[in-house]
Design a protein around this motif. Structure first.
Motif, short mmCIF file in Angstrom:
data_model
loop_
_atom_site.label_atom_id
_atom_site.label_comp_id
_atom_site.label_asym_id
_atom_site.label_seq_id
_atom_site.Cartn_x
_atom_site.Cartn_y
_atom_site.Cartn_z
N ASN A 63 0.87 -1.16 0.00
CA ASN A 63 0.00 0.00 0.00
C ASN A 63 0.91 1.22 0.00
O ASN A 63 1.27 1.74 1.04
CB ASN A 63 -0.93 0.00 1.21
N ASP A 64 1.30 1.67 -1.18
CA ASP A 64 2.26 2.76 -1.31
C ASP A 64 1.62 4.13 -1.50
O ASP A 64 2.32 5.11 -1.65
CB ASP A 64 3.20 2.50 -2.50
N THR A 65 0.30 4.20 -1.50
CA THR A 65 -0.36 5.50 -1.64
C THR A 65 -0.16 6.26 -0.34
O THR A 65 -0.41 5.75 0.74
CB THR A 65 -1.86 5.34 -1.89
N TYR A 66 0.27 7.50 -0.45
CA TYR A 66 0.52 8.27 0.76
C TYR A 66 0.18 9.72 0.51
O TYR A 66 0.58 10.31 -0.49
CB TYR A 66 1.99 8.15 1.18
N ASN A 67 -0.55 10.30 1.43
CA ASN A 67 -0.91 11.71 1.37
C ASN A 67 -0.36 12.35 2.65
O ASN A 67 -0.91 12.16 3.71
CB ASN A 67 -2.43 11.87 1.28
N SER A 68 0.71 13.10 2.54
CA SER A 68 1.37 13.65 3.73
C SER A 68 0.53 14.69 4.46
O SER A 68 0.77 14.97 5.62
CB SER A 68 2.73 14.25 3.35
N ALA A 69 -0.47 15.24 3.80
CA ALA A 69 -1.32 16.25 4.45
C ALA A 69 -2.29 15.60 5.44
O ALA A 69 -2.79 16.26 6.34
CB ALA A 69 -2.10 17.03 3.40
N LYS A 70 -2.56 14.32 5.28
CA LYS A 70 -3.53 13.64 6.14
C LYS A 70 -2.89 12.37 6.70
O LYS A 70 -3.10 11.28 6.18
CB LYS A 70 -4.78 13.28 5.34
N ASP A 71 -2.15 12.51 7.77
CA ASP A 71 -1.42 11.39 8.33
C ASP A 71 -2.31 10.27 8.84
O ASP A 71 -1.90 9.13 8.90
CB ASP A 71 -0.51 11.86 9.47
N ASP A 72 -3.54 10.59 9.23
CA ASP A 72 -4.42 9.57 9.81
C ASP A 72 -5.28 8.86 8.77
O ASP A 72 -6.02 7.95 9.11
CB ASP A 72 -5.33 10.20 10.87
N ASN A 111 -3.37 1.39 6.63
CA ASN A 111 -2.47 2.53 6.78
C ASN A 111 -1.55 2.59 5.56
O ASN A 111 -1.24 1.57 4.96
CB ASN A 111 -1.65 2.39 8.05
N PRO A 112 -1.11 3.78 5.19
CA PRO A 112 -0.24 3.91 4.02
C PRO A 112 1.17 3.41 4.30
O PRO A 112 1.57 3.23 5.45
CB PRO A 112 -0.25 5.41 3.75
N ASN A 113 1.90 3.20 3.22
CA ASN A 113 3.33 2.85 3.26
C ASN A 113 3.61 1.59 4.06
O ASN A 113 4.45 1.57 4.95
CB ASN A 113 4.16 4.02 3.79
N MET A 114 2.90 0.52 3.72
CA MET A 114 3.11 -0.75 4.40
C MET A 114 2.87 -1.91 3.44
O MET A 114 2.27 -1.72 2.38
CB MET A 114 2.19 -0.88 5.60
N ARG A 115 3.34 -3.09 3.83
CA ARG A 115 3.04 -4.29 3.05
C ARG A 115 1.62 -4.70 3.39
O ARG A 115 1.29 -4.99 4.53
CB ARG A 115 4.03 -5.40 3.36
N ALA A 116 0.75 -4.73 2.39
CA ALA A 116 -0.65 -5.04 2.60
C ALA A 116 -0.89 -6.55 2.61
O ALA A 116 -1.71 -7.04 3.38
CB ALA A 116 -1.50 -4.38 1.52
N ILE A 117 -0.21 -7.29 1.73
CA ILE A 117 -0.35 -8.75 1.72
C ILE A 117 1.01 -9.41 1.55
O ILE A 117 1.92 -8.85 0.94
CB ILE A 117 -1.30 -9.28 0.61
N ASN A 118 1.13 -10.60 2.09
CA ASN A 118 2.24 -11.50 1.83
C ASN A 118 1.60 -12.88 1.72
O ASN A 118 1.20 -13.45 2.73
CB ASN A 118 3.28 -11.45 2.93
N ASN A 119 1.45 -13.35 0.51
CA ASN A 119 0.77 -14.60 0.26
C ASN A 119 1.78 -15.56 -0.37
O ASN A 119 2.26 -15.32 -1.47
CB ASN A 119 -0.42 -14.37 -0.68
N SER A 120 2.11 -16.63 0.34
CA SER A 120 3.13 -17.57 -0.09
C SER A 120 2.52 -18.95 -0.33
O SER A 120 1.77 -19.46 0.51
CB SER A 120 4.21 -17.66 0.99
N TYR A 121 2.86 -19.55 -1.47
CA TYR A 121 2.35 -20.87 -1.84
C TYR A 121 3.53 -21.82 -2.04
O TYR A 121 4.50 -21.48 -2.72
CB TYR A 121 1.55 -20.80 -3.14
N LYS A 122 3.43 -23.01 -1.48
CA LYS A 122 4.41 -24.08 -1.70
C LYS A 122 3.86 -24.97 -2.81
O LYS A 122 2.74 -25.49 -2.70
CB LYS A 122 4.63 -24.91 -0.44
N ILE A 123 4.64 -25.16 -3.87
CA ILE A 123 4.19 -25.90 -5.05
C ILE A 123 5.13 -27.08 -5.29
O ILE A 123 6.36 -26.91 -5.29
CB ILE A 123 4.17 -24.99 -6.29
N VAL A 124 4.55 -28.27 -5.51
CA VAL A 124 5.34 -29.47 -5.79
C VAL A 124 4.77 -30.20 -7.00
O VAL A 124 3.60 -30.04 -7.35
CB VAL A 124 5.38 -30.45 -4.58
N MET A 125 5.61 -31.03 -7.62
CA MET A 125 5.18 -31.88 -8.73
C MET A 125 4.57 -33.15 -8.15
O MET A 125 5.21 -33.84 -7.36
CB MET A 125 6.38 -32.23 -9.62
N LYS A 126 3.31 -33.43 -8.51
CA LYS A 126 2.63 -34.66 -8.09
C LYS A 126 1.83 -35.18 -9.27
O LYS A 126 1.05 -34.45 -9.87
CB LYS A 126 1.65 -34.39 -6.95
#
Length: 143
Positions: A63-72, A111-126
């Motif tokens: 979430n990289d959108t940031y408006n410095s005039a409105k911190d909240d 909140n702005p300027n943070m990692r919004a998601i971290n989605n990790s998948y484990k993939i194998v050959m079956k």
């Protein structure tokens, strides 16, 4: 029958970076106003590099959108993608597409300027197909 593995990115607001086994396979850059993208990224060759080992596919959304005039202020983020196996016949026709993960489509405020998601998948050959055998998801949102 030939099998291919694809990621279809449909929505990005603000930035999505996709990694496979530590390598960047796609980076949206900073995107605003939630456009329809419909981008396709093939990951077949990268998965086939080490078929005897587990691969890790990571989606990091920021979430990289940031408006410095409105911190909240809270900012929107939206990420939508699917990962699927495409089956192609000898003539090059698409026979079927099967999702190998549940398609992800989430839109929230955070909140702005943070990692919004971290989605990790484990993939194998079956059984001659790549399958997801594990998933770890973290999301940061207000509501």
């Amino acid at each position: 029958m030939k099998k291919e593995y694809w990621i279809n990115i449909k929505k990005v607001d603000n930035r999505l970076v996709i990694f496979l086994n530590g390598e960047v396979v796609w980076d949206s850059g900073i995107v605003h106003d939630d456009p329809d993208l419909d981008q396709f990224v093939e990951i077949t060759d990268m998965l086939k590099e080490h078929p005897a080992y587990t691969s890790e596919l990571i989606f990091e959304g920021f979430n990289d959108t940031y408006n410095s005039a409105k911190d909240d202020d809270l900012n929107p983020w939206h990420f939508s993608y699917r990962v699927f196996e495409r089956n192609i016949d000898a003539d090059g026709n698409i026979v079927s597409e099967v999702d190998i993960i549940i398609p992800y489509d989430e839109k929230h405020l955070s909140n702005p300027n943070m990692r919004a998601i971290n989605n990790s998948y484990k993939i194998v050959m079956k059984n001659e197909s790549f399958k997801v055998v594990g998933n770890s998801l973290s999301q940061q949102f207000y509501k």
